[in-house]
Design an enzyme around this catalytic site. Structure first.
Site, PDB file in Angstrom:
ATOM      1  N   LYS A 256       0.854  -1.192   0.000  1.00 52.58           N
ATOM      2  CA  LYS A 256       0.000   0.000   0.000  1.00 52.58           C
ATOM      3  C   LYS A 256       0.888   1.240   0.000  1.00 52.58           C
ATOM      4  O   LYS A 256       1.809   1.353   0.812  1.00 52.58           O
ATOM      5  CB  LYS A 256      -0.910  -0.007   1.231  1.00 52.58           C
ATOM      6  CG  LYS A 256      -1.786   1.240   1.370  1.00 52.58           C
ATOM      7  CD  LYS A 256      -2.614   1.173   2.654  1.00 52.58           C
ATOM      8  CE  LYS A 256      -3.298   2.504   2.932  1.00 52.58           C
ATOM      9  NZ  LYS A 256      -4.049   2.496   4.208  1.00 52.58           N
ATOM     10  N   ASP A 261      -2.539  10.364   3.992  1.00 57.76           N
ATOM     11  CA  ASP A 261      -3.957  10.019   4.031  1.00 57.76           C
ATOM     12  C   ASP A 261      -4.691  10.987   4.942  1.00 57.76           C
ATOM     13  O   ASP A 261      -4.626  10.877   6.164  1.00 57.76           O
ATOM     14  CB  ASP A 261      -4.142   8.585   4.524  1.00 57.76           C
ATOM     15  CG  ASP A 261      -5.613   8.205   4.649  1.00 57.76           C
ATOM     16  OD1 ASP A 261      -6.457   8.862   4.006  1.00 57.76           O
ATOM     17  OD2 ASP A 261      -5.911   7.248   5.392  1.00 57.76           O
ATOM     18  N   LYS A 268     -10.058  12.633   8.774  1.00 58.25           N
ATOM     19  CA  LYS A 268      -9.547  12.130  10.050  1.00 58.25           C
ATOM     20  C   LYS A 268      -9.590  13.259  11.080  1.00 58.25           C
ATOM     21  O   LYS A 268      -9.014  14.326  10.877  1.00 58.25           O
ATOM     22  CB  LYS A 268      -8.111  11.629   9.893  1.00 58.25           C
ATOM     23  CG  LYS A 268      -7.999  10.375   9.041  1.00 58.25           C
ATOM     24  CD  LYS A 268      -6.554   9.907   8.937  1.00 58.25           C
ATOM     25  CE  LYS A 268      -6.434   8.682   8.055  1.00 58.25           C
ATOM     26  NZ  LYS A 268      -7.042   7.488   8.660  1.00 58.25           N
ATOM     27  N   ASP A 280       1.231   5.892   6.174  1.00 56.49           N
ATOM     28  CA  ASP A 280       0.246   5.067   5.476  1.00 56.49           C
ATOM     29  C   ASP A 280       0.823   4.453   4.201  1.00 56.49           C
ATOM     30  O   ASP A 280       0.132   3.716   3.501  1.00 56.49           O
ATOM     31  CB  ASP A 280      -1.009   5.883   5.157  1.00 56.49           C
ATOM     32  CG  ASP A 280      -2.272   5.041   5.220  1.00 56.49           C
ATOM     33  OD1 ASP A 280      -2.229   3.957   5.836  1.00 56.49           O
ATOM     34  OD2 ASP A 280      -3.293   5.453   4.656  1.00 56.49           O
ATOM     35  N   ASP A 340     -12.234   7.177   3.865  1.00 53.62           N
ATOM     36  CA  ASP A 340     -11.052   6.889   4.679  1.00 53.62           C
ATOM     37  C   ASP A 340     -10.710   5.404   4.676  1.00 53.62           C
ATOM     38  O   ASP A 340      -9.794   4.977   5.378  1.00 53.62           O
ATOM     39  CB  ASP A 340     -11.260   7.388   6.118  1.00 53.62           C
ATOM     40  CG  ASP A 340      -9.967   7.446   6.904  1.00 53.62           C
ATOM     41  OD1 ASP A 340      -8.895   7.522   6.272  1.00 53.62           O
ATOM     42  OD2 ASP A 340     -10.017   7.398   8.148  1.00 53.62           O
ATOM     43  N   GLU A 342      -9.543   3.998   1.967  1.00 50.14           N
ATOM     44  CA  GLU A 342      -9.035   4.170   0.606  1.00 50.14           C
ATOM     45  C   GLU A 342      -7.961   3.166   0.234  1.00 50.14           C
ATOM     46  O   GLU A 342      -7.781   2.839  -0.942  1.00 50.14           O
ATOM     47  CB  GLU A 342      -8.499   5.597   0.441  1.00 50.14           C
ATOM     48  CG  GLU A 342      -7.086   5.840   0.948  1.00 50.14           C
ATOM     49  CD  GLU A 342      -6.899   5.567   2.444  1.00 50.14           C
ATOM     50  OE1 GLU A 342      -5.803   5.120   2.818  1.00 50.14           O
ATOM     51  OE2 GLU A 342      -7.832   5.798   3.228  1.00 50.14           O
ATOM     52  N   ARG A 344      -7.674   0.003   0.585  1.00 51.36           N
ATOM     53  CA  ARG A 344      -8.160  -1.224  -0.056  1.00 51.36           C
ATOM     54  C   ARG A 344      -8.573  -0.965  -1.507  1.00 51.36           C
ATOM     55  O   ARG A 344      -8.535  -1.877  -2.329  1.00 51.36           O
ATOM     56  CB  ARG A 344      -9.309  -1.817   0.761  1.00 51.36           C
ATOM     57  CG  ARG A 344     -10.552  -0.991   0.838  1.00 51.36           C
ATOM     58  CD  ARG A 344     -11.461  -1.394   1.987  1.00 51.36           C
ATOM     59  NE  ARG A 344     -10.870  -1.078   3.279  1.00 51.36           N
ATOM     60  CZ  ARG A 344     -11.423  -1.392   4.447  1.00 51.36           C
ATOM     61  NH1 ARG A 344     -12.591  -2.032   4.470  1.00 51.36           N
ATOM     62  NH2 ARG A 344     -10.842  -1.069   5.580  1.00 51.36           N
TER      63      ARG A 344
END
Length: 490
Positions: A256, A261, A268, A280, A340, A342, A344
């Protein structure tokens, strides 16, 4: 760091700093052996009530002139309980005790009950990794006096084989740490692509970078949806290690690569640690670090494909909305009920691409869910797999690398939580079992005949206070497991 095995008796060793591990109840016996070389050791142990308990440490400067300049005795606890993790922790403590001394560090631990190669490797890895410090962003970095060589005392000469992969493996961990720790204005999607390009150049790997238009042509709507709120262009990175000679196994490592993020419109807030969302991209750092190690080690017969779909998840007038429906590269439609979640979405297209390379197995790493952190804490990653042989191999690789890894259930009945009224599926399910539904979501984008594992590294990617071989900050988690897994198939 120069690594070697020393056959010299500890009483005759003449490097710069000598560290000796003492099990509980053993100090008096060891002191007698050391007394002839270092007068006063016995009395110092008695004065400090040193019993060999775990965590005890005694630092002496025994010789006014000559080496070693420093003698360090560290407690190991009960002799029967000194497993490989205990050896690793003791070696890390030895490294910390050596800070301030240049030259050669000599280390003697109770190796006898362990395979010499394994003991040598984990000790050397622990020393190098625990001496790491990141001072890149400081105006005046602190000068650090560190050992430049390590000699393991009392192991057979054959144990030198265990040292061969150490520096390459640790260099990969250090690369991953640097990438994760750097702020998002330094590590951008383009910077990750540049890192891959440097690896391709240094180790003769093949590199393909797909730009936004290339991804559009391939129908990567899930990945591109996440990227559309950022001014920085996305980068889809495919790095290939090809061995000399015949290929017996083809593997894929998927990471990933969200370099920042914000959460998107599901912003967030509160305790969501938005200031730490630079990490992230920890999965991409792990696979890049692993490729750096693999490039140097050059395992025979194993072809390795690294895939990273990198972008930012930001908020602007073009950003994806909660409720949008996007289409992945295989035609699957996804209702985005949470912007949030995202990672995946980017992984969906990355996994589809990885499976197009016809690998025998795919492993993805991602800082995917807070639910996994709640379940396992920050010292372990959870993983899900559709293949028993792959799961067993990953367990073995993680154990050898000292990285906590725990298998989690792929409970198929939870898949109903991803059902969408309008699209083929939603990107998130109910809060209970959130890490499981995340894994089930990813599984939909893996070929049915492909062995696959998903490792959620959201917990161990970062250590606030540091522990063992990990100083505070980025840990480089996953590199050792991946390198061990790949090399075991050579």
């Amino acid at each position: 760091m120069r690594l070697s095995i020393s056959s010299t008796n500890v009483k005759e060793w003449s490097g710069d700093v000598l560290v000796v591990g003492l099990p509980k109840g053993d100090p008096s016996t060891t002191a007698v052996n050391l007394e002839s070389r270092f007068p006063g050791v016995s009395s110092a142990l008695n004065q400090q009530a040193f019993e060999g308990k775990t965590g005890q440490k005694l630092v002496l400067h025994p010789l006014a002139n000559g080496n070693p300049q420093r003698l360090v005795l560290i407690g190991l606890g009960d002799a029967d309980a000194i497993d490989l993790d205990g050896i690793r922790a003791a070696a890390a403590a030895a490294a910390q005790a050596s800070i301030g001394c240049k030259g050669c560090l000599g280390l003697q631990l109770p190796w006898d009950s362990h395979h010499p190669d394994h003991a040598a490797r984990i000790s050397a890895e622990a020393v190098r990794l625990s001496l790491y410090a990141d001072q890149r962003f400081q105006k005046e970095p602190e000068e650090r006096r560190l050992p430049t060589a390590l000699e393991l005392i009392g192991l057979p000469a054959s144990a030198a084989a265990g040292l061969e992969p150490v520096n390459a493996t640790c260099a990969g961990v250090e690369l991953a740490r640097e990438l994760v720790a750097a702020p998002p204005n330094y590590v951008t999607p383009a910077a990750l692509a540049e890192t891959a390009a440097a690896l391709a150049h240094d180790y003769g790997m093949e590199l393909t970078i797909l730009e936004r238009a290339d991804c559009e042509a391939r129908g990567m709507g899930a990945f591109l949806a996440v990227s559309q709120g950022s001014d920085l262009p996305p980068k889809f990175i495919h790095l290939i290690y090809r061995p000399e000679g015949a290929v017996k196994r083809r593997l894929a490592l998927v990471g990933k690569g969200l370099t920042f993020d914000s959460g998107g419109y599901n912003l967030k807030v509160g305790g969501a640690q938005i200031d730490m969302m630079k990490f992230d991209m920890g999965g991409s750092a792990s696979v890049l670090g692993a490729m750096r190690s693999i490039g140097e080690l050059k395992p025979a017969g194993v072809e390795v494909h690294m895939v990273v779909a990198s972008c930012e998840n930001m908020v602007n007038g073009s950003a994806v909305h909660p409720g949008d429906i996007v289409t992945a590269a295989n035609g699957t439609t996804i209702e985005i009920n949470n912007t949030d979640a995202e990672g995946r979405l980017t992984l969906a297209d990355a996994l589809l691409y990885a499976c197009e390379q016809k690998p025998d197995a795919v492993v993805d790493l991602a800082t995917l869910t807070g639910a996994c952190v709640v379940a396992l804490g920050d010292e372990m990653a959870g993983y899900w797999s559709n293949n028993e042989a792959l799961a067993e191999a990953l367990d073995t690789a993680a154990d050898a690398g000292g990285e906590g890894l725990w298998r989690m259930p792929l409970r198929q009945s939870y898949k109903k939580g991803l059902k969408s009224l309008l699209a083929d599926m939603k990107n998130t399910g109910p809060r209970p079992g959130g890490s499981i539904t995340a894994a089930l979501f990813l599984k939909e984008f893996v070929s049915q005949d492909t062995a696959w594992a998903h490792i959620d590294i959201a917990g161990p990617v970062w250590s606030d206070k540091g522990k063992g071989v990990n100083p505070a900050g980025a840990t480089g988690y996953g590199v050792r497991t991946l390198v061990n897994w790949v090399c075991a198939q050579a």
